[in-house]
Each structure stands twice: as C-alpha cells, then as structure tokens.
Write an enzyme that holds these catalytic residues in place. Structure first.
Site, PDB file in Angstrom:
ATOM      1  N   GLU A   1       2.045   1.786  -3.523  1.00 41.29           N
ATOM      2  CA  GLU A   1       1.188   2.207  -4.371  1.00 41.29           C
ATOM      3  C   GLU A   1       0.906   3.725  -4.319  1.00 41.29           C
ATOM      4  O   GLU A   1       0.564   4.555  -5.262  1.00 41.29           O
ATOM      5  CB  GLU A   1      -0.547   1.829  -3.861  1.00 41.29           C
ATOM      6  CG  GLU A   1      -1.617   2.289  -4.415  1.00 41.29           C
ATOM      7  CD  GLU A   1      -2.884   2.521  -3.660  1.00 41.29           C
ATOM      8  OE1 GLU A   1      -3.357   3.381  -3.634  1.00 41.29           O
ATOM      9  OE2 GLU A   1      -3.153   1.519  -3.037  1.00 41.29           O
ATOM     10  N   HIS A   2       1.115   4.400  -2.985  1.00 43.85           N
ATOM     11  CA  HIS A   2       1.167   5.730  -2.870  1.00 43.85           C
ATOM     12  C   HIS A   2       2.136   6.357  -3.738  1.00 43.85           C
ATOM     13  O   HIS A   2       2.162   7.451  -4.096  1.00 43.85           O
ATOM     14  CB  HIS A   2       1.298   6.194  -1.728  1.00 43.85           C
ATOM     15  CG  HIS A   2      -0.197   6.078  -0.733  1.00 43.85           C
ATOM     16  ND1 HIS A   2      -0.745   7.241  -0.195  1.00 43.85           N
ATOM     17  CD2 HIS A   2      -0.941   5.231  -0.554  1.00 43.85           C
ATOM     18  CE1 HIS A   2      -1.922   7.058   0.432  1.00 43.85           C
ATOM     19  NE2 HIS A   2      -2.308   5.651   0.112  1.00 43.85           N
TER      20      HIS A   2
ATOM     21  N   GLU B   1      -4.250   7.956   7.008  1.00 41.39           N
ATOM     22  CA  GLU B   1      -5.471   7.312   6.376  1.00 41.39           C
ATOM     23  C   GLU B   1      -5.363   6.066   7.454  1.00 41.39           C
ATOM     24  O   GLU B   1      -6.591   5.851   7.424  1.00 41.39           O
ATOM     25  CB  GLU B   1      -4.568   6.662   5.073  1.00 41.39           C
ATOM     26  CG  GLU B   1      -5.749   5.726   4.216  1.00 41.39           C
ATOM     27  CD  GLU B   1      -5.068   5.291   2.720  1.00 41.39           C
ATOM     28  OE1 GLU B   1      -5.844   4.547   2.250  1.00 41.39           O
ATOM     29  OE2 GLU B   1      -4.111   5.682   2.608  1.00 41.39           O
TER      30      GLU B   1
ATOM     31  N   HIS C   1       0.945  -1.367   0.025  1.00 40.34           N
ATOM     32  CA  HIS C   1      -0.008   0.095  -0.049  1.00 40.34           C
ATOM     33  C   HIS C   1       0.798   1.238   0.112  1.00 40.34           C
ATOM     34  O   HIS C   1       0.689   2.240  -0.729  1.00 40.34           O
ATOM     35  CB  HIS C   1      -0.899  -0.018   1.092  1.00 40.34           C
ATOM     36  CG  HIS C   1      -1.866   1.073   1.411  1.00 40.34           C
ATOM     37  ND1 HIS C   1      -1.556   2.118   2.397  1.00 40.34           N
ATOM     38  CD2 HIS C   1      -2.803   1.611   0.754  1.00 40.34           C
ATOM     39  CE1 HIS C   1      -2.451   2.861   2.215  1.00 40.34           C
ATOM     40  NE2 HIS C   1      -3.125   2.816   1.229  1.00 40.34           N
TER      41      HIS C   1
END
Length: 436
Positions: free
Chosen positions: A71-72, A148, A68
């Site tokens: 991905e950012h 997040e 994740h």
C-alpha cells in the site's frame, strides 16, 4: 475491437416529485474489473476508491505485513509519474487522497471536485497497475513502516486490540496477526517477494472501482478503461472474484493474555467469539451492541463511567469476517480500578446474556443505528465506501431503505437470543498496562 463489458442498473431512487436523486450502476469489463458508481443529485464532489481483494489474512508468515507495505509503495512512483508527480497531481486541484489496508482488503481512494474526477481516475489507475516497486523505494519505505509500527506500539488502544486478536485467533493465524507486520517481518521482506505479491494479487478480476458523486457512469467507465488499460493490464478475460468464503468456521481461542507497557492507564479488552460476516443475526447483534456500549446512554457507559466513575472511556464493538467474528468491550482505567472494571463489565454481560435488554434500550439502539447510517451517507466518500464494500465483500448492495427496514424489524426476542448465545461463550481477555 475491445469488448464493452456488461452494464446494469442496480438501484434508482426518486424524490416525491419523481426526480432521480440517486442511481447506482455496475459495469463488469471482460477482464473482470468491476466499475460501480452512484450518481448523487446536487453533489459537487466525487470520490473514487480502488478496492483490492487482498489483505493481511492473505499473507503467509514470511509475507507478514506485505499488503500494508505494498500500500505504501504504490504511492512511490510509476513508469509515468514520480512520487512527487502523484502528490502534486491531486494537491494542485485541492483533492484528498490516501489508502488503507484491512485484514481482508486494501483500498486506495481520492476525493475531488466533480470536474477533476478524470484526473483522480487516471492517477489511481496508474498507481495500481503500473507501480515500479523500485529497490530504493522499498528500502526507504521500510524505515517509514518500522516507524509506524513503533508509533502503534506506543498507542495503548492499538496494542490491546492487537493482543486481543492474537489471543482470539492465534499468533500464527493470518487473522490473529497485526496488519502492519512486526519489526522482524518487515525487516525480512525484500523487493522480490513484495513484487511477486503485487503481481499475484493486483489483478483486474480481484478489483472494484467504486465511484460516488456528481458523475456520468458511461464516462467513468471510459476513464477507467483508459487509466487501467496501461501496459495491456486489461487485456485478458476473466470472471470477477466473488465474496471471500471459508470452507469451515475458524476456531476462536478463549483465554487471557497480558503485556506490560509504561503507560499511565491499564487498557483492557474483554470479549468472546461473535458472529461471522454472513450471519443473518448481524442486525440483531448490531442493535444489541449499540444498546450495550454504543453511546453515552448505553448500559456500559452509564454503569462504568456515570454511576461508578471507574473509567473515562468504555465502549463495546463487533468485528465480522468471513468464517469468524468477535465481540468485545474496551476500557481504559487507572491500574487500581482494574478489578472493579472487570467485575462490572462481566456483571453487565451476564445480565444481558440472562435477560436481554429492555424495549427502551432496543428503541434507542435502533435509533442510533438508523441515524448513524443515514447521516454517514451524506457525502460522496461515505457512499463510495458503501459501494466498494458491498461489491467486494458482500456481493449484495442493500438499498438504504432495505437496511433501515432490517434494523426496524429486529425484535426483543431476537436480541435476547443472540445475547444469550454470544455472551455465554468462553471469555477472551487482553490487558495492557504498567507493571504492578
């Protein structure tokens, strides 16, 4: 001279007059990169998705959250484009682009006008193959991801489903860990480990480029070669990675877990071990799940909300992965209704396990599945997702008519058998809510 790769047509659909309405084609480049397209007659848009065969279940404990995090970071800049350049490129043509990370894959996607598809291919190809993973970007994005995680920790639905998975598969199991990571794991990740993770997993043979819309397959392949060929990324030769398989069934741990949060409601997931992804009974389970808790006419909605007024929201779900799966019921209710909710849900599950569902419920469930499938494939984005998952996860693209036939072929006996098997398994319970 670069080898051309192999191309074949997977499906051609024609209307009543013989005109082609849809054509699916697949090219495998020598590097192992797969390009799968669906030409949609009458469409004016196109959607591209770059699917990578890596997700949170591929992480060790010290890399928890790396998929994740990465991905950012791939949006933060390449050798040719800054983060702003990436955003401007698609914003100025009215495109939509984003990404998501799952337990078994990561996807970067963009939806544009058909004439802007070459630009979308180029931007995503640049991002995926040539990201800088700059130290400053790692530190800046670390704070965004921690934000997040905190946001998800304030969402009772996210908290209870993560808790349910952790109980089912174990806190130390890759399947049981949350996709985003924890505050501790994200804080501990450094640039070097993320960059090594990137280089190890983001390889041509582990990727699928899926595109749907108004397109020409040969042109898409040419654009992919150019966009993904930067810095000799496509130079090697390899066979594509096949669908993910596990050598043995992954153990599921029954039991209950509860955590306190300052929420107004109690959120509950009650479930048990389900079916693994390749199980042939998945169509029967899908019909059962829809009839049980898939809509306002479902048994759980009618019993829990309409008749008893115990909760505003109640639904059932299935999750299927390589080697394991879960089924469950998710409910949010007032704290003083918790015991009644659990009693009611357990009673309905036991009834279904003992007697199955009715012919009328099966018919409604099939209708819902058929309608959801067909209506969900009306746009290029939905078609792209279907292509990408079929190629990367299933390695088998069932035609829509074939899927509809499989749904229609489900019998009451098949549903009763799978209900008796699944709903008689030991219980897993996760509860999140205010302190008593």
């Amino acid at each position: 001279m670069q080898k051309s790769g192999t191309t074949r047509t997977l499906a051609t659909v024609r209307d009543g007059e013989g005109a082609i309405t849809s054509r699916v084609r697949r090219t495998v480049l020598p590097s192992g990169l797969r390009v799968v397209t669906e030409q949609m007659a009458g469409a004016r848009s196109a959607t591209i998705g770059v699917w990578v065969d890596v997700g949170s279940r591929d992480e060790t404990a010290s890399l928890h959250g790396a998929s994740h995090f990465l991905e950012h970071l791939l949006f933060k800049g390449t050798h040719e484009r800054s983060a702003l350049d990436i955003s401007v490129a698609l914003d100025e043509v009215g495109g939509e682009f984003n990404a998501f990370t799952a337990k078994e894959y990561t996807c970067f996607h963009a939806r544009v006008l058909d004439e802007d598809l070459p630009l979308a291919v180029d931007v995503l190809g640049d991002m995926v193959t040539s990201s800088l993973i700059a130290a400053d970007d790692v530190e800046a994005e670390r704070e965004v991801i921690l934000d997040e995680i905190a946001m998800h920790d304030d969402d009772p639905d996210d908290v209870v489903h993560n808790l349910f998975a952790e109980q089912a598969w174990g806190a130390t199991s890759p399947l049981g860990r949350s996709i985003a990571g924890t505050e501790e794991s994200i804080t501990a990740l450094d640039r070097g480990r993320i960059q090594r993770f990137y280089r190890r997993h983001y390889q041509p043979h582990r990727m699928v480029v899926a595109v749907a819309g108004n397109l020409d397959h040969a042109a898409v392949v040419r654009h992919v070669r150019k966009a993904f060929g930067r810095r000799d990324w496509l130079a090697g030769e390899s066979e594509p990675t096949g669908p993910r398989h596990v050598s043995k069934k992954i153990r599921v741990h029954p039991g209950s877990v509860e955590t306190t949060r300052p929420f107004e409601q109690v959120n509950v997931v009650l479930g048990m071990e389900g079916l693994a992804r390749g199980d042939e009974r998945r169509f029967a389970l899908g019909a059962l799940n829809t009839a049980l808790g898939g809509g306002t006419s479902s048994r759980l909605f009618q019993e829990v909300r309409e008749r008893r007024g115990l909760a505003y929201s109640v639904y059932s779900f299935t999750s299927q992965h390589a080697g394991s799966g879960l089924v469950g019921v998710s409910v949010g209710c007032l704290p003083n209704r918790l015991d009644d909710v659990l009693d009611t849900v357990r009673l309905e599950l036991s009834r279904v396990a003992a007697h199955g569902i009715t012919e009328e419920e099966l018919s409604r469930g099939k209708g819902q599945l058929r309608g959801g499938l067909v209506l969900g494939l009306e746009d290029s984005a939905s078609r792209m997702i279907r292509l990408g998952k079929a190629e990367l996860v299933h390695d088998d693209l069932l035609q829509i008519d074939d899927v509809l036939d499989r749904i229609e072929a489900v019998t009451l006996d098949e549903v009763r058998d799978v209900a008796a098997d699944v709903f008689s398994r030991p219980e897993i319970l996760a509860v999140v809510g205010p302190s008593s």
